[in-house]
Scaffold this motif. Structure first.
Motif, PDB file in Angstrom:
ATOM      1  N   THR B   9       9.500  -4.085   0.392  1.00  0.00           N
ATOM      2  CA  THR B   9       9.821  -5.291   1.446  1.00  0.00           C
ATOM      3  C   THR B   9       9.105  -6.125   2.039  1.00  0.00           C
ATOM      4  OG1 THR B   9      11.536  -3.902   0.930  1.00  0.00           O
ATOM      5  CG2 THR B   9      11.957  -5.424   2.166  1.00  0.00           C
ATOM      6  N   HIS B  10       8.316  -5.431   3.358  1.00  0.00           N
ATOM      7  CA  HIS B  10       7.256  -5.539   4.050  1.00  0.00           C
ATOM      8  C   HIS B  10       6.457  -6.936   3.777  1.00  0.00           C
ATOM      9  CE1 HIS B  10       9.108  -3.427   7.485  1.00  0.00           C
ATOM     10  NE2 HIS B  10       9.332  -2.427   6.901  1.00  0.00           N
ATOM     11  N   GLN B  11       5.670  -6.133   2.905  1.00  0.00           N
ATOM     12  CA  GLN B  11       5.333  -7.076   2.529  1.00  0.00           C
ATOM     13  C   GLN B  11       5.477  -8.643   1.709  1.00  0.00           C
ATOM     14  OE1 GLN B  11       3.294  -4.301  -0.262  1.00  0.00           O
ATOM     15  NE2 GLN B  11       0.915  -4.520   0.846  1.00  0.00           N
ATOM     16  N   ALA B  12       6.840  -8.400   0.690  1.00  0.00           N
ATOM     17  CA  ALA B  12       7.466  -9.372   0.326  1.00  0.00           C
ATOM     18  C   ALA B  12       7.481 -10.069   1.603  1.00  0.00           C
ATOM     19  CB  ALA B  12       8.375  -9.339  -0.570  1.00  0.00           C
ATOM     20  N   VAL B  13       7.912  -9.310   2.720  1.00  0.00           N
ATOM     21  CA  VAL B  13       8.751 -10.771   3.749  1.00  0.00           C
ATOM     22  C   VAL B  13       7.345 -11.595   3.982  1.00  0.00           C
ATOM     23  CG1 VAL B  13       8.840 -10.935   6.102  1.00  0.00           C
ATOM     24  CG2 VAL B  13      10.483  -9.327   4.642  1.00  0.00           C
ATOM     25  N   VAL B  14       5.990 -10.686   4.360  1.00  0.00           N
ATOM     26  CA  VAL B  14       4.826 -11.857   4.946  1.00  0.00           C
ATOM     27  C   VAL B  14       4.122 -12.699   4.200  1.00  0.00           C
ATOM     28  CG1 VAL B  14       2.426 -10.512   5.406  1.00  0.00           C
ATOM     29  CG2 VAL B  14       3.863  -9.287   6.285  1.00  0.00           C
ATOM     30  N   ILE B  15       4.434 -12.326   2.613  1.00  0.00           N
ATOM     31  CA  ILE B  15       3.866 -13.422   1.935  1.00  0.00           C
ATOM     32  C   ILE B  15       4.909 -14.678   1.739  1.00  0.00           C
ATOM     33  CG2 ILE B  15       3.761 -13.825  -0.487  1.00  0.00           C
ATOM     34  CD1 ILE B  15       3.271 -10.934  -1.504  1.00  0.00           C
ATOM     35  N   SER B  17       6.290 -15.235   4.463  1.00  0.00           N
ATOM     36  CA  SER B  17       6.401 -16.087   5.580  1.00  0.00           C
ATOM     37  C   SER B  17       4.848 -16.748   5.994  1.00  0.00           C
ATOM     38  CB  SER B  17       6.058 -15.543   6.934  1.00  0.00           C
ATOM     39  OG  SER B  17       7.526 -14.895   7.137  1.00  0.00           O
ATOM     40  N   ASN B  18       4.230 -16.637   5.505  1.00  0.00           N
ATOM     41  CA  ASN B  18       2.701 -17.046   4.874  1.00  0.00           C
ATOM     42  C   ASN B  18       2.564 -18.104   4.999  1.00  0.00           C
ATOM     43  OD1 ASN B  18       0.601 -15.296   7.279  1.00  0.00           O
ATOM     44  ND2 ASN B  18       0.455 -13.916   5.772  1.00  0.00           N
ATOM     45  N   TYR B  19       3.244 -17.901   3.111  1.00  0.00           N
ATOM     46  CA  TYR B  19       3.259 -19.422   2.281  1.00  0.00           C
ATOM     47  C   TYR B  19       3.780 -19.790   3.099  1.00  0.00           C
ATOM     48  CZ  TYR B  19       4.435 -21.477  -2.282  1.00  0.00           C
ATOM     49  OH  TYR B  19       4.219 -22.661  -2.279  1.00  0.00           O
ATOM     50  N   ILE B  20       5.204 -20.200   3.337  1.00  0.00           N
ATOM     51  CA  ILE B  20       5.759 -21.357   3.919  1.00  0.00           C
ATOM     52  C   ILE B  20       4.951 -21.641   5.680  1.00  0.00           C
ATOM     53  CG2 ILE B  20       7.855 -21.875   5.547  1.00  0.00           C
ATOM     54  CD1 ILE B  20       9.906 -19.874   4.018  1.00  0.00           C
ATOM     55  N   LEU B  21       4.466 -21.344   6.096  1.00  0.00           N
ATOM     56  CA  LEU B  21       3.489 -21.632   7.510  1.00  0.00           C
ATOM     57  C   LEU B  21       2.744 -22.300   6.932  1.00  0.00           C
ATOM     58  CD1 LEU B  21       3.992 -18.777  10.186  1.00  0.00           C
ATOM     59  CD2 LEU B  21       4.927 -20.797  10.130  1.00  0.00           C
ATOM     60  N   GLY B  22       2.421 -23.539   7.066  1.00  0.00           N
ATOM     61  CA  GLY B  22       1.174 -24.362   6.356  1.00  0.00           C
ATOM     62  C   GLY B  22       0.719 -25.971   7.336  1.00  0.00           C
ATOM     63  N   VAL B  23       0.551 -26.862   6.685  1.00  0.00           N
ATOM     64  CA  VAL B  23       0.679 -28.346   7.151  1.00  0.00           C
ATOM     65  C   VAL B  23       1.595 -28.053   8.425  1.00  0.00           C
ATOM     66  CG1 VAL B  23       0.402 -30.524   7.126  1.00  0.00           C
ATOM     67  CG2 VAL B  23      -0.155 -28.693   5.260  1.00  0.00           C
ATOM     68  N   GLY B  24       2.676 -28.196   8.535  1.00  0.00           N
ATOM     69  CA  GLY B  24       4.072 -27.887   9.034  1.00  0.00           C
ATOM     70  C   GLY B  24       3.595 -27.797  10.515  1.00  0.00           C
ATOM     71  N   ILE B  25       3.224 -26.734  10.898  1.00  0.00           N
ATOM     72  CA  ILE B  25       2.831 -26.744  12.555  1.00  0.00           C
ATOM     73  C   ILE B  25       2.573 -27.365  13.264  1.00  0.00           C
ATOM     74  CG2 ILE B  25       1.720 -25.012  13.675  1.00  0.00           C
ATOM     75  CD1 ILE B  25       2.004 -22.527  11.758  1.00  0.00           C
ATOM     76  N   LEU B  26       1.952 -28.659  12.045  1.00  0.00           N
ATOM     77  CA  LEU B  26       0.598 -29.475  12.895  1.00  0.00           C
ATOM     78  C   LEU B  26       2.083 -30.796  12.945  1.00  0.00           C
ATOM     79  CD1 LEU B  26      -3.410 -28.781  12.104  1.00  0.00           C
ATOM     80  CD2 LEU B  26      -1.832 -28.088  13.989  1.00  0.00           C
ATOM     81  N   ILE B 142      -4.066  -9.676  -2.429  1.00  0.00           N
ATOM     82  CA  ILE B 142      -3.688 -10.936  -2.046  1.00  0.00           C
ATOM     83  C   ILE B 142      -2.399 -10.458  -0.786  1.00  0.00           C
ATOM     84  CG2 ILE B 142      -2.300 -13.136  -1.234  1.00  0.00           C
ATOM     85  CD1 ILE B 142      -2.882 -13.336  -4.817  1.00  0.00           C
ATOM     86  N   THR B 143      -1.771  -9.576  -1.206  1.00  0.00           N
ATOM     87  CA  THR B 143      -0.793  -8.985   0.286  1.00  0.00           C
ATOM     88  C   THR B 143      -1.450  -8.215   1.243  1.00  0.00           C
ATOM     89  OG1 THR B 143       0.531  -8.334  -2.080  1.00  0.00           O
ATOM     90  CG2 THR B 143       0.621  -7.512   0.511  1.00  0.00           C
ATOM     91  N   ARG B 144      -2.327  -7.795   0.969  1.00  0.00           N
ATOM     92  CA  ARG B 144      -2.886  -6.683   1.898  1.00  0.00           C
ATOM     93  C   ARG B 144      -4.214  -7.700   2.883  1.00  0.00           C
ATOM     94  NH1 ARG B 144      -4.527  -2.934  -1.945  1.00  0.00           N
ATOM     95  NH2 ARG B 144      -6.477  -3.853  -1.975  1.00  0.00           N
ATOM     96  N   MET B 145      -4.461  -9.178   2.545  1.00  0.00           N
ATOM     97  CA  MET B 145      -4.724  -9.886   2.880  1.00  0.00           C
ATOM     98  C   MET B 145      -4.188 -10.598   4.454  1.00  0.00           C
ATOM     99  SD  MET B 145      -8.382 -11.275   3.777  1.00  0.00           S
ATOM    100  CE  MET B 145      -8.615 -13.258   4.806  1.00  0.00           C
ATOM    101  N   ILE B 281      -3.106 -22.259   6.303  1.00  0.00           N
ATOM    102  CA  ILE B 281      -3.541 -23.202   4.961  1.00  0.00           C
ATOM    103  C   ILE B 281      -4.468 -21.891   4.134  1.00  0.00           C
ATOM    104  CG2 ILE B 281      -5.096 -24.742   4.313  1.00  0.00           C
ATOM    105  CD1 ILE B 281      -3.259 -26.127   5.488  1.00  0.00           C
ATOM    106  N   PHE B 282      -5.106 -21.160   4.791  1.00  0.00           N
ATOM    107  CA  PHE B 282      -5.960 -20.284   2.825  1.00  0.00           C
ATOM    108  C   PHE B 282      -4.551 -19.398   2.495  1.00  0.00           C
ATOM    109  CE2 PHE B 282      -8.037 -16.604   2.170  1.00  0.00           C
ATOM    110  CZ  PHE B 282      -8.705 -16.777   1.761  1.00  0.00           C
ATOM    111  N   THR B 283      -3.998 -18.830   3.211  1.00  0.00           N
ATOM    112  CA  THR B 283      -2.417 -17.969   2.454  1.00  0.00           C
ATOM    113  C   THR B 283      -1.327 -19.169   1.663  1.00  0.00           C
ATOM    114  OG1 THR B 283      -0.981 -18.400   4.295  1.00  0.00           O
ATOM    115  CG2 THR B 283      -2.807 -16.516   4.705  1.00  0.00           C
TER     116      THR B 283
END
Lengths: 403, 361
Positions: B9-15, B17-26, B142-145, B281-283
Motif C-alpha cells: 500500500t505504501h508503494q502505491a501511495v508513493v507512486i 504522489s510522485n506522479y501527481i507532483l510535477g509541473v504544478g509546484i512551479l 520504478i517503485t523502488r526509485m 518531473i522525472f518520476t
C-alpha cells in the motif's frame, strides 16, 4: 558464450567507468573566473561619460537615443578573493562601467563589447534609480527589464538617489563595495526608525501591478559618501516619482505602520526647552478602518515601549512623576510629527503611502473592489484618528540626581 | 504476468504522489491566481484535491471489480472489443501527451534557469535514456526509485518552505473569503486538474498485494500533493501577493530567488528547488512512459520492451511540437481537459455499465 561474457566483463566495466568519468561535463559550463560578477546597477538620465564620448568620435556609435545611462558595478576579477595584505587597502575592488542608450538590455549587452567578462547578474544586490529618471519614466516600464530577466535576482534592493545615481555606487574607501554598503545600511533598522523596510524587486512587482502608491528609500550623496535620507514618493496612477518625504516624515510613517525595530525620538521639555531622548525598544500599531457610506475613517493606536536614553534637563529618573512628564513630551512630539506627515501625504501629495489600503482590502473586501481604482483620492479625504501611547520602562544605568 | 509485480500500500501511495507532483509546484500558484484573483487560492486547491480524491475513489472502485486486471484488459470486457480498443488508444495517447509535456517543461525551465546554452534536444534525450533504463526494470524498479526520490523531495521542499518564511506576510493572505466563495470555485477546475495523476490507479490496483487497500492508497496519495500545493500557494501568495504572482511565469522559483540569507555559504537556493522539481518531473515522465508502453503491450498482447523503444521517438516528437512557452501551457491545459473527461466522467460511465451488465462481466 557465457565464458566469453565473463572474460569481456571486466574491460567492459572499466571502459564504461572511463567514459563516465572522462566524458562527464556540463554543456553550459562557464568558469567562475570568466564571469563579470555584477553587484549593483544605477540608472541615470542619459548623459555620456568621457569615455563614451570618445568612443563615439572614434566611430563606436550605434543607433540609439541617449535617454538613459546605465551603470553597472562589477567586481574586479580576481580581486574579490585576494588577501587584503597585497594592495594595502588602496586597491580598488570594483569598477563601475556606464553605457548610454534607450534600451537597458541593449546597454547591458553593449558591455560585452568593452569587457572581457560580460555582465553576470546572479549576485545582484542593489539598483539605484536617479530621481530625475523616476519622475520621467513610469516604474512599470523602467523595471520591466530588471524584473523580466531571469538572471537578475528578485531579492535585489531598489533605491532612489536624489541627484546622480551612479554617485551612490562610488566611495572613498576603494577596498569595499559601495553596493554592499547600501545593502548593509538597510540592516540597521534596529538602530534607526528612519529606514524603510527593504523594497526588493519582488515586493515592487505587486505595487506596480496594482497601481498603488508606495515609497522607495531615498539616498543622497556628497563627496563619495552616502546617506539614507527620507523616501521618494511614487504615485500609483502614473507610476512616477512625485516628491520626497524627509527623514522625520518617513519615521512617522514607519511608526504608523508598525515597521519600527528600534530608533530614537527626541523631544524638548516644554518649560526649559532642553532635549529629552526616548529610545524605542518596541512599537506596535493597530489600524482599524471604518466605512460609512462615502466616508472613510481610520482609527490607529500606536503604542511603544522604550527607555529614557538621554536628558539635558534636571529630573530624577527614579521619580515616576518625571517619567510621566517625559512620556507626555514624547507623545506631544510624536503627534506633531505625525500631523505634519499626514498633512503632506493627504493634502500635498494625495497619495496613500502609509499602506492603509491593505486594511480596507482586508476589512471591507467588497467595497475595496469598487473603490480601489480611486483609492488615492479617497485616502486624501479620509479622516485619520490616532492615539500615541509611550511607556518608559527604564532609564539605563544612571539618572541625573540633583540634591 | 512475467514481471513479479506486487506493490504494498505504501508503494502505491508513493507512486500516486510522485506522479501527481510535477509541473504544478512551479506554475500552479499563477494558474490558480489568474482564475481566483483573491488570496483564497489555497481553498481552491483543497477543494480541487477533494474532487480528485472522489474521482480517484471511483477509479479504484472500477478497478477493484476486475481483480488482477488493468484498465487496458477490462475496458474491452465492459464495452466490447472495438470501443474498448478505442478507449485504450485514447488513454495511451493521453499518457504519451503527458509524458511529452513533462519533457518539454523540464527542457524549458532548464534552458531558462540552469543550462542557458544547452540545446533542448540534448537535455531531452539524456533525460529519456535515463528514463528508459529505469522503465525496463518494470514496475518494481520504478517503485523502488520513487521510494528513494520521495523522502528527498519532502525534506528539501519543506526546508525551502520554512526558509521563505523570511519574506512571508500574513496580511497578503487576508481576507479569507473576502469576496465570497465564488472566486474560489472559479479556480477549482484549474486546481483539480493539477491533481491529475491518480489515474495511474487504473493500472496499479492490478499489481497491488492487497487491492482492498487501494482506496486508502489513493486518498493518502492525493492528500500528500494537496499538502505540497497548499504550502506552495500559501508561501508564494504570502510573500509575493496575488497581484505579483499573476505576472510571474514561474512564481515559485521567483519566490525562492526573493530572499537571501547572508552568511550561509551559497545563495542560490532555487537550485535546490529545481533539483527536486526535476526529480518529480522525472518520476511523472517515467510512470507515464511506462503506462503508455504497458497499454500498447496489453492491447496487442505482446511483450512490453519493444514498445518502450517505439514510444521514445513518438514522445520526443510530441514534446517538440509546441512552438513556444505559451503553446506549451496551452497544450498542457488541453491534456488536463482530456484528463478530466477520461478519468472523471469515463470511469463513472464504465462503472455504471459494469453494474448494469452485472454477472456477464
Amino acid at each position: 558464450m557465457n565464458r566469453q561474457w565473463v572474460t569481456w566483463r571486466l574491460p567492459l566495466i572499466c571502459g564504461m567507468l572511463a567514459i563516465m568519468i572522462l566524458f562527464t561535463g556540463c554543456w553550459s559550463r562557464r568558469e567562475i573566473e570568466d564571469l563579470g560578477f555584477t553587484i549593483g546597477a544605477a540608472v541615470d538620465i542619459g548623459e555620456e561619460t568621457q569615455v563614451e564620448q570618445e568612443f563615439d568620435q572614434q566611430g563606436g556609435d550605434y543607433s540609439r537615443q541617449k535617454a538613459l545611462t546605465l551603470t553597472y558595478q562589477m567586481v574586479q576579477p580576481g580581486q574579490s578573493s585576494s588577501i587584503s595584505g597585497k594592495g594595502g587597502g588602496g586597491e580598488k575592488k570594483y569598477h563601475n562601467i556606464s553605457v548610454t542608450g534607450d534600451s537597458l538590455y541593449e546597454d547591458t549587452r553593449e558591455i560585452a563589447l568593452m569587457q572581457g567578462h560580460p555582465i553576470f547578474g546572479q549576485h545582484y544586490k542593489v539598483i539605484v534609480i536617479s530621481d530625475k529618471v523616476a519622475s520621467k519614466f513610469n516604474m512599470r516600464l523602467l523595471f520591466d527589464f530588471f524584473i523580466r530577466e531571469q538572471e537578475f535576482r528578485p531579492s535585489c534592493l531598489v533605491l532612489i538617489c536624489k541627484g546622480e545615481a551612479r554617485a551612490a555606487l562610488d566611495q572613498k574607501d576603494k577596498s569595499q563595495f559601495p553596493s554592499m554598503r547600501l545593502l548593509s545600511i538597510t540592516n540597521n533598522r534596529y538602530r534607526s526608525s528612519r529606514i524603510l523596510p527593504p523594497m526588493t524587486l519582488s515586493k515592487l512587482l505587486p505595487e506596480i501591478n496594482s497601481s498603488s502608491s508606495f515609497l522607495l528609500q531615498n539616498v543622497i550623496t556628497a563627496e563619495d559618501e552616502v546617506k539614507f535620507a527620507g523616501a521618494a514618493l511614487i504615485y500609483g496612477k502614473t507610476g512616477k516619482l512625485i516628491g520626497f518625504l524627509n527623514e522625520e516624515d518617513l519615521e512617522s510613517i514607519n511608526w504608523m505602520s508598525s515597521k519600527v525595530k528600534g530608533g530614537v525620538l527626541k523631544s524638548y521639555d516644554s518649560r526649559s526647552g532642553k532635549p529629552l531622548l526616548y529610545e524605542i525598544t518596541s512599537m506596535k500599531s493597530n489600524i482599524r478602518p471604518h466605512i460609512n457610506g462615502n466616508r472613510i475613517s481610520f482609527d490607529i493606536q500606536i503604542e511603544s515601549d522604550g527607555r529614557l536614553g538621554e536628558q539635558w534637563e534636571n529630573g530624577n529618573g527614579f521619580d515616576n512623576r518625571f517619567i510621566r512628564q517625559v512620556e507626555e513630551e514624547t507623545v506631544k512630539q510624536a503627534r506633531q510629527r505625525i500631523d505634519k506627515m499626514l498633512h503632506k501625504v493627504q493634502k500635498v501629495y494625495r497619495a496613500d503611502v502609509i499602506g492603509l489600503d491593505q486594511y480596507v482590502r482586508i476589512y471591507y473586501p467588497r467595497i475595496w473592489e469598487k473603490i480601489k481604482k480611486d483609492w488615492d483620492d479617497m485616502f486624501a479625504n479620509a479622516t485619520i484618528r490616532y492615539s500615541v501611547k509611550v511607556n518608559i520602562k527604564e532609564f539605563g544605568t544612571t539618572s541625573i540626581k540633583v540634591h | 504476468m512475467s514481471e513479479q509485480e506486487s506493490l504494498t500500500t505504501h508503494q502505491a501511495v508513493v507512486i500516486v504522489s510522485n506522479y501527481i507532483l510535477g509541473v504544478g509546484i512551479l506554475t500552479l500558484p499563477r494558474a490558480a491566481a489568474e482564475k481566483v484573483k483573491t488570496p483564497d487560492i489555497w481553498l481552491s486547491i483543497i477543494i480541487g484535491g477533494l474532487i480528485a480524491m472522489l474521482a480517484g475513489l471511483i477509479i479504484v472502485k472500477l478497478s477493484q471489480k476486475f481483480p488482477g486486471m488493468t484498465f487496458y484488459e477490462y475496458s474491452q470486457r465492459i464495452v466490447g472489443k472495438w470501443i474498448g480498443c478505442i478507449l485504450n488508444l485514447i488513454v495511451i495517447g493521453y499518457f504519451i501527451a503527458m509524458s511529452s509535456v513533462m519533457l518539454r517543461a523540464m527542457a524549458e525551465v532548464n534552458t531558462l534557469f540552469l543550462l542557458e546554452g544547452t540545446p533542448r534536444w540534448a537535455m531531452i534525450i539524456a533525460f529519456m535514456w535515463v528514463g528508459i533504463y529505469l522503465v525496463i526494470g518494470g514496475l518494481p524498479a520504478i517503485t523502488r526509485m520513487f521510494e528513494i526520490i520521495f523522502p528527498i523531495t519532502v525534506i528539501i521542499f519543506f526546508m525551502i518552505a520554512v526558509m521563505s518564511l523570511k519574506i512571508f506576510d500574513i496580511n497578503n493572505l487576508r481576507p479569507v473569503l473576502g469576496l465570497g466563495i465564488m472566486p474560489v470555485l472559479h479556480g477549482v477546475k484549474t486546481t483539480a486538474l493539477s491533481f491529475s495523476g491518480f489515474e495511474i490507479m487504473l493500472l496499479i490496483v492490478a499489481s497491488m498485494k492487497k487491492p482492498e487497500t487501494a482506496k486508502k492508497a489513493v486518498l493518502v496519495g492525493i492528500a500528500i500533493p494537496v499538502l505540497f500545493y497548499v504550502t506552495t500557494a500559501v508561501m508564494v501568495i504570502g510573500a509575493l501577493t496575488v497581484e505579483g504572482v499573476i505576472s510571474l511565469s514561474w512564481p515559485t522559483i521567483t519566490l525562492i530567488k526573493s530572499f537571501e540569507f547572508p552568511g550561509i555559504f551559497f545563495e542560490r537556493y532555487e537550485s535546490l528547488l529545481l533539483v527536486i522539481w526535476m526529480m518529480q518531473i522525472f518520476t511523472t515522465f517515467v510512470i507515464t512512459h511506462y503506462a503508455a508502453a504497458k497499454g500498447l503491450a496489453q492491447s496487442m498482447k505482446k511483450d512490453m520492451h519493444p514498445f518502450l523503444y517505439v514510444l521514445m521517438p513518438i514522445i520526443y516528437i510530441v514534446a517538440m511540437l509546441p512552438k513556444n512557452i505559451n503553446d506549451l501551457f496551452h497544450f498542457s491545459d488541453s491534456v488536463g481537459n482530456l484528463a478530466f473527461v477520461m478519468f472523471v466522467i469515463l470511469p463513472i460511465a464504465l462503472l455504471g455499465i459494469a453494474k448494469l451488465r452485472g454477472a456477464q462481466v
